[in-house]
Design a protein around this motif. Structure first.
Motif, short mmCIF file in Angstrom:
data_model
loop_
_atom_site.label_atom_id
_atom_site.label_comp_id
_atom_site.label_asym_id
_atom_site.label_seq_id
_atom_site.Cartn_x
_atom_site.Cartn_y
_atom_site.Cartn_z
N GLY A 173 0.84 -1.20 0.00
CA GLY A 173 0.00 0.00 0.00
C GLY A 173 0.87 1.25 0.00
O GLY A 173 0.58 2.22 -0.69
N THR A 174 1.94 1.21 0.78
CA THR A 174 2.85 2.35 0.86
C THR A 174 3.43 2.66 -0.53
O THR A 174 3.45 3.81 -0.96
CB THR A 174 4.01 2.02 1.83
N GLN A 226 -7.51 0.75 4.33
CA GLN A 226 -8.20 -0.09 5.32
C GLN A 226 -9.66 -0.38 4.96
O GLN A 226 -10.41 -0.83 5.81
CB GLN A 226 -8.16 0.61 6.69
N SER A 231 -4.27 -1.28 0.75
CA SER A 231 -3.21 -2.16 1.26
C SER A 231 -3.74 -3.58 1.39
O SER A 231 -4.88 -3.80 1.81
CB SER A 231 -2.74 -1.67 2.63
N LYS A 266 -5.21 -7.11 6.71
CA LYS A 266 -6.29 -6.30 6.13
C LYS A 266 -7.50 -7.21 5.82
O LYS A 266 -7.37 -8.44 5.77
CB LYS A 266 -5.81 -5.62 4.84
C1 LIG Z 1 -4.17 4.00 6.64
C2 LIG Z 1 -3.04 3.24 6.02
N1 LIG Z 1 -2.36 3.81 5.01
C3 LIG Z 1 -1.34 3.15 4.42
C4 LIG Z 1 -0.95 1.90 4.80
C5 LIG Z 1 0.24 1.25 4.14
O1 LIG Z 1 -0.03 0.02 3.57
P1 LIG Z 1 1.08 -1.14 3.53
O2 LIG Z 1 1.29 -1.64 4.92
O3 LIG Z 1 0.49 -2.17 2.62
O4 LIG Z 1 2.32 -0.56 2.96
C6 LIG Z 1 -1.64 1.26 5.83
C7 LIG Z 1 -1.25 -0.09 6.27
O5 LIG Z 1 -1.49 -0.51 7.35
C8 LIG Z 1 -2.70 1.95 6.46
O6 LIG Z 1 -3.38 1.39 7.47
#
Ligand SMILES: Cc1ncc(COP(=O)(O)O)c(C=O)c1O
Length: 398
Positions: free
Chosen positions: A64-65, A179, A204, A209
């Motif tokens: 997600g990041t 989320q 993500s 999740k």
């Molecule tokens: C609100 C929010 N944004 C971004 C992310 C980032 O996703 P990822 O962990 O897949 O990189 C998360 C992950 O927990 C999240 O909860």
């Protein structure tokens, strides 16, 4: 009786088998990165999201990041720009803004929903000066390019108001839908899934999740075909043709195993979301029966009156309680899982000290960080376990 905060094994043998088959298929054909598995998952996800045949493009990413970073790069956000988001959330949102070189501007949250407060957003935007380039500028002189509201814990933020305010001030919106896969919103007399309301968004698939991969994965979503093409280039070092780099991108590629696993699990998602909602209803009944509603604030359901079923998909079940330390101590003693999402608001994080914020700058976020507590809500959680969690809380604050 111990109760886990989260237990993937409760999804059951049917899901385990579907996941195993998907993973083994990829191990069999050895097409490990991008390729047909990824394209098939992207198509299935687009069909799931765009029930009303809106144009919607899904571009699988390594997390997600990374999906958010790729989107910010595709939008051309960088030095000289400013992006607005909220301080009470997971770190990734602000972390990605920082990494592009843009300035982070925070606005506070609504005390009952934990999400971006449209009135705080309006005051922030109204306090900024418009430059000769037509853009609003931060006090440091950066152009305000984007607003990133976050659909926190599985509830949808007040997008209609946020998007109306953003249009009034001429700033674009990117939804953080990390989320909330499967959540729905009443939008201009119709129903829309979160993630395809604003022009760009991302989800993500971290294993915990509501739709979780077997490792890290994510997806960038957008409503525009050209943007999707650009995102495909950016996730693969800016290449279209191998070793010819049109733009600077990164390695944001999703593994084929993750795409295959996610595709196998996607048909179960609506059922899991319904189970999470049923668990939330069970908690409400148990907290009411225990007479705790004057001491425990249950999660808000901001769009309950919309008539939609998926108005909240309870990624987390987060209560607010004044004496959180005592509650956590008792639950821990009873081996009941609970967690704080999130203990330190982003404006007070050490790495953002350079922004110059102090305690008291965003009081609603700071209070949420002091009082919030996540309880088990996962699919497969039993009614007697919910009773045990509520009994533990009653013992600690009776
Ligand atoms: C609100 C929010 N944004 C971004 C992310 C980032 O996703 P990822 O962990 O897949 O990189 C998360 C992950 O927990 C999240 O909860």
């Amino acid at each position: 009786m111990p109760v886990p905060l989260f237990d993937l094994s409760r999804l059951g043998p049917q899901v385990d088998e579907a996941v195993r088959d998907a993973a083994l298929r990829v191990l069999g054909h050895r097409g490990y990165v991008l390729g047909a598995e990824v394209e098939a998952f992207e198509k299935d996800l687009e069909a799931y999201l765009a029930q009303n045949r809106e144009e919607c493009h899904a571009v699988g990413m390594s997390s997600g990041t990374d999906a958010q970073l790729a989107l910010l790069m595709a939008l051309g956000i960088g030095h000289g720009d400013a992006v607005i988001s909220t301080p009470y959330t997971f770190f990734a949102t602000a972390g990605c803004i920082h990494r592009t070189g843009a300035e982070i501007l925070f606005c506070d949250i609504n005390p009952s929903t934990f999400m971006m407060d449209p009135e705080s957003l309006r005051s922030l935007l109204a306090s900024l000066q418009r430059g000769s380039d037509g853009f609003l500028h931060s006090p440091k002189g950066n152009r305000v390019r984007l607003i990133v509201p976050i659909h926190l814990f599985g509830a949808i933020c007040d997008l209609e108001k946020i998007m109306a305010i953003s249009a009034e001030f001429g700033v674009e919106v990117l939804e953080d839908a990390a989320q909330i896969l499967g959540g729905e919103y009443l939008w201009k007399q119709g129903t829309k899934k979160a993630g395809i309301i604003a022009p760009t968004s991302y989800v993500s698939f971290y294993p915990s999740k509501n739709l979780g991969a077997a490792g890290d994965a994510g997806v960038a979503l957008c409503l525009d075909a050209e943007m999707a093409e650009n995102l495909r280039r950016i996730r693969n070092h800016g290449m279209e043709q191998r070793y010819y780099h049109k733009v600077v991108g990164g390695n944001f590629r999703i593994d084929a195993i993750q795409a295959a696993v996610l595709r196998a699990k996607l048909p179960f998602l609506d059922g899991w979301n319904a189970t999470r909602r049923a668990n939330a209803a069970e908690y409400r009944a148990a907290f009411t029966a225990a007479g705790l509603l004057d001491r425990v604030t249950l999660p808000a359901e901001p769009h309950l009156s919309s008539g939609l079923t998926n108005h909240h998909i309870y990624h987390q079940y987060v209560i607010r309680v004044k004496d959180r330390g005592a509650v956590m101590a008792r639950l821990t003693e009873k081996k009941i899982g609970c967690a704080i999402y999130y203990p330190v608001p982003l404006h007070l994080q050490e790495c953002f000290a350079y922004l110059g914020h102090k305690s008291g700058d965003f009081p609603v976020s700071e209070l949420a960080a002091k009082e919030s507590l996540a309880l088990p809500i996962f699919p497969g959680l039993r009614q007697d376990e919910i009773g045990e969690v509520v009994a533990g809380i009653r013992e600690s604050i009776a």
